[in-house]
Design a protein around this motif. Sequence first.
Motif: not given
Length: 627
Positions: A597, A604, A608-610, A612-613, A616
């Motif tokens: 990021k 990036y 969103s969190d979803e 991002g997972l 990752s």
Amino acid sequence: MSLLAFFPQPYPDEDFRSVIYRYHVHSGNQTMAHTRLELFNLNSNKNPLLPRNLKYLDNQLPPSFRLKEIIENHTVMRYIGPFLSTTERQSLWNQILNENNPNLGAFSGSYLLSKRMRYCPSCLSWDYESLGECYAHLTHQMDVLEFCPVHCEKLFSHCPKCNVELSSSDNDSLLSSPRCQNGHHIKSLQEFNEHILKSDLNIWALEFIGNCTVRNRKELIDKINLWLGEKGYFTLTGGKLFRKRLADDIIHFYGDEKLKLYDIPTEYIRSNTTMERMLSCSEKNSTNFNYYLLLFRFLAGSIKTFFSDKPTYALPIPFGNGPWTCFNKMCPQYNQYKIDRCRRHDDRGLKIVNEFQCGYCGFTYKKAWYWPERKENNRIFISSMGEYFREEVYRLHANGVTISQIAKQLNTKYVTVSKQCNTLLNQMEIQITESQVCCTKEQINKFNIYREKIMDNLKIMKEPKRSLLRKACPIAYDWLLSNDKVWMEKTLPPSMKNSEKIDWNEFDDELCHVIEKTATYIYSTDPPYRITRGKIIRFLPTHYRNRIRRSPQKMKNSNIKLEDLTEKVAHFQIRFLPQAVQRIKEKDRRVTMGSIKKHFPTIYGGISDELGLLISSKVSEIIDRGY
């Protein structure tokens, strides 16, 4: 309070701190604190750059001692004074006169001074032999100087043999003889390098010391502005400085290599705020002494000339006081100096436009005089041919003479005559509109006359073409095309423009196939950017690219295909991951979601969190594969 028994007269170029120390030695006081109490009524061991509570000392000195002149000529005020604003200078003097401790760090130019007291070995020896004592020279304390200007020897703040300090940090102990506290005779241990001594900055700094005549920052800025105006770096009204041209000229004058030696990068010179701060009279503006020296020399040729000469910043009269020439070949006064008046207009401070009008024929023209080049442009811009010319054009046109023949008779261009004829027709239309009684008759006559002219030309043309017809009778052609288009389209030969009809449905299907092939190729190259509609169109062949840009509404299927093939943001973020990981590894950085990021915030930064997972987990897979 009584007068002092004695007070040392300053030696030439002596630092005021040295004067105080010589008083301390000759008075026999045991500590500098005792001396400071006697002279300034202050309990301190420090012998600072500038004194304080000067009123106390002034009341103890005889009238022959002009203490203000001593402070001006034997303290750092001599060097920082030209860079202080009026407010700063007054504030500093108030602190010196009273018990307040002068804070030099708050004032412009304080960095010009060396942090440690410095000495020249030859000056020490000569002073000791001729005067019986040594003293600190004020000139040697300028930080920009590395060598003594008189003896061409390197200046020392430490003993060249044992490296012990020659003066204490508080300056309560200075040299009285040419030996350090360990007994070593202070002399230069290296041969003199004349090339180093004669480095530009050393020479220019000495020129500044010897020739500076200004007392404060305002006088200095006024002097610089006069030179800038003389050299043409201000607009005619003086309201705007040509900063970019000034920066480019300075860089070209000195060259990149020399500017690096002077520790003045070209980026600093080109910065928008640099010259603004240099020419500001307000407080809290940084003072780049080296750049000032370069600017003085660039503007005047030498620093001595900069301070000694007085630029006038005067403007010559553009095109003189007249009389001026009439360029109308029809005028009986053609090419004679008969125009005795002109009007001058300022054009954005960059040039002056002179407008000349002949009193006989009314011919009006303009010529430009450019600033700051102070050059005349001999090109003539005709504003009006004058009443004499117009009347002659109207007379010949009314007699049925063609525009080409009129231009030949009047020794002018076809376009000039054509404009005058159009002006005549416009005036006729206005008159017709205003006179409602005659409107119908005049309009009918105009239609009939121009239609008849078009028909006559069509009959005599071997190969009827619209372009040839317009050339033969441009006034009638343009007027009828604007006011009687239906009749013109029926009468004129068919237009060749867009004669071939395009089957847009067929072209749309063909373009869809080309778009799909182009997008497939782009995706196969795995580019480091998101594949958008614009990127796909940019890769299309020129013929297809121009069509879809000019007529997008006629190609619905192609637009749908482009939207379908446009890469989604999430897809691009996942596709770009291997390249992102590789770039971070090349910089020897640890690959984490946070580092990705940080290095690629536009890609990036707002995920969103979803997602991002998901990214990752993809990063972990890429690292495990040893990408």
